[in-house]
Design a protein around this motif. Structure first.
Motif, mmCIF file in Angstrom:
data_model
loop_
_atom_site.group_PDB
_atom_site.id
_atom_site.type_symbol
_atom_site.label_atom_id
_atom_site.label_comp_id
_atom_site.label_asym_id
_atom_site.label_seq_id
_atom_site.Cartn_x
_atom_site.Cartn_y
_atom_site.Cartn_z
ATOM 1 N N ASP A 41 -12.763 -37.110 19.174
ATOM 2 C CA ASP A 41 -12.326 -36.008 18.298
ATOM 3 C C ASP A 41 -12.296 -34.735 19.148
ATOM 4 O O ASP A 41 -12.537 -34.819 20.360
ATOM 5 C CB ASP A 41 -13.251 -35.878 17.072
ATOM 6 N N LYS A 70 -8.089 -39.262 9.947
ATOM 7 C CA LYS A 70 -7.957 -38.544 8.666
ATOM 8 C C LYS A 70 -8.588 -37.149 8.715
ATOM 9 O O LYS A 70 -8.308 -36.315 7.859
ATOM 10 C CB LYS A 70 -8.553 -39.366 7.520
ATOM 11 N N HIS A 71 -9.439 -36.915 9.712
ATOM 12 C CA HIS A 71 -10.070 -35.593 9.825
ATOM 13 C C HIS A 71 -9.313 -34.653 10.756
ATOM 14 O O HIS A 71 -9.678 -33.485 10.878
ATOM 15 C CB HIS A 71 -11.503 -35.732 10.356
ATOM 16 N N THR A 73 -7.039 -31.998 12.408
ATOM 17 C CA THR A 73 -6.388 -30.790 11.891
ATOM 18 C C THR A 73 -5.448 -30.224 12.959
ATOM 19 O O THR A 73 -5.609 -30.533 14.144
ATOM 20 C CB THR A 73 -7.425 -29.703 11.562
ATOM 21 N N PRO A 74 -4.512 -29.375 12.548
ATOM 22 C CA PRO A 74 -3.652 -28.717 13.548
ATOM 23 C C PRO A 74 -4.472 -27.937 14.583
ATOM 24 O O PRO A 74 -4.107 -27.896 15.760
ATOM 25 C CB PRO A 74 -2.798 -27.760 12.699
ATOM 26 N N GLU A 75 -5.593 -27.372 14.149
ATOM 27 C CA GLU A 75 -6.455 -26.622 15.081
ATOM 28 C C GLU A 75 -7.022 -27.555 16.159
ATOM 29 O O GLU A 75 -7.144 -27.174 17.320
ATOM 30 C CB GLU A 75 -7.610 -25.931 14.351
ATOM 31 N N ASP A 76 -7.383 -28.774 15.727
ATOM 32 C CA ASP A 76 -7.904 -29.756 16.696
ATOM 33 C C ASP A 76 -6.865 -30.025 17.781
ATOM 34 O O ASP A 76 -7.182 -30.030 18.976
ATOM 35 C CB ASP A 76 -8.227 -31.094 16.010
ATOM 36 N N TYR A 77 -5.638 -30.239 17.349
ATOM 37 C CA TYR A 77 -4.592 -30.553 18.335
ATOM 38 C C TYR A 77 -4.297 -29.355 19.228
ATOM 39 O O TYR A 77 -4.010 -29.516 20.412
ATOM 40 C CB TYR A 77 -3.324 -31.053 17.638
ATOM 41 N N GLU A 115 -0.919 -40.214 13.236
ATOM 42 C CA GLU A 115 -1.662 -39.479 14.268
ATOM 43 C C GLU A 115 -1.520 -40.156 15.643
ATOM 44 O O GLU A 115 -1.562 -39.487 16.677
ATOM 45 C CB GLU A 115 -3.136 -39.342 13.876
#
Ligand SMILES: [Zn+2]
Ligand SMILES: [Zn+2]
Length: 265
Positions: A41, A70-71, A73-77, A115
């Motif tokens: 993650d 499922k967790h 987020t655009p911020e993660d990417y 994803e």
């Protein structure tokens, strides 16, 4: 001395918090010249990068595991892309681990697929090879990898768990096949056959530490560590009828070729 590599581990996991230095030192003593530590993650990807900067011989991969799909987020990417854009400084050599897991189904399958595709595209944009997790999902994994032209950047099927037919499809698509602890299990079923048919230039070895301890350490209570990749190499050597140093050499060459690292020392 024998030279080995560990193409897939999770050195950032809390299992290693108490003695990470010793774990990495033991790996080096066992001849493990390079270890790839992978994110599952955004947070663990960041930790992987920190470890790669901290320890010689440790390289990082960033990505979001199908369990966590499922967790995402655009911020993660955004964070992952930010890290990967400076891949040299951050010692990032791959994108992963990504894929599909229909065994646990921790994320809905359509979300996993979405994803997975998204991340193959990001890896292609960055020209980074992809490290693939495929559990009870080989058909969909291979279809998506093929449709998204993942072989343009290089693909390794981590902890390969398919049969001979799946292996041949992977090889036809140009993928590398990486063997982990299960090839040492006494009930390894098809894996010994697969271990014999993978050509020299497509073979990789890994521990998936802290998970998947090889025989005779199998079982949840036993934490795995990169030094034990020597056991995987020895088992493959036995199956392929060559010396363990040959398997070590091949895996090291292939690691350098796939991940485009000049030196693993
Ligand atoms: Zn995995
Ligand atoms: Zn893994």
């Amino acid at each position: 001395m024998i030279v080995l590599i560990d193409s897939h581990a999770h050195l950032d996991m809390p299992h290693f918090d108490a003695d990470r230095d010793a774990v990495i030192a033991r790996a080096r003593e066992a001849g493990v010249a390079a270890m790839l530590t992978l994110g599952v993650d955004a947070a663990s990807s960041q930790r992987a990068v920190t470890l790669a900067q901290q320890y010689e011989g440790v390289f990082a991969a960033v990505g979001i595991h199908p369990h966590e799909a499922k967790h995402a987020t655009p911020e993660d990417y955004k964070a992952l892309m930010g890290l990967a854009r400076e891949c040299e400084a951050n010692r990032i050599i791959a994108w992963g681990e990504i894929g599909l897991d229909y065994h646990y189904d921790h994320s809905p399958r359509d979300v996993q697929q979405r994803e997975f595709r998204r991340q193959i595209r990001m890896a292609r944009e960055l020209d980074l090879p992809v490290c693939i997790h495929s559990r009870d999902a080989h058909d969909d994994v291979l279809t998506i990898l093929d449709e998204e032209h993942a072989s343009d950047v290089g693909v390794v099927m981590h902890c390969f768990s398919g049969d001979e037919q799946v292996a041949r499809r992977c090889l036809d698509l140009g993928f590398y096949i990486s063997f982990a602890g299960p090839v040492t299990f006494t009930n390894a079923r098809q894996l010994p056959t697969v271990a014999r048919l993978v050509p020299d230039d497509r073979l990789l070895i890994e521990t998936d530490a802290p998970y998947l301890s090889p025989h005779p350490w199998r079982g949840r209570e036993h934490r795995n560590e990169p030094a034990r990749v020597a056991i995987i190499a020895a088992r493959l050597a036995e199956l392929r009828g060559v010396g363990v140093e040959v398997v070590g050499q091949l895996a090291t060459q292939n690691f350098k070729a796939l991940f485009k690292v000049q030196s693993v020392r």
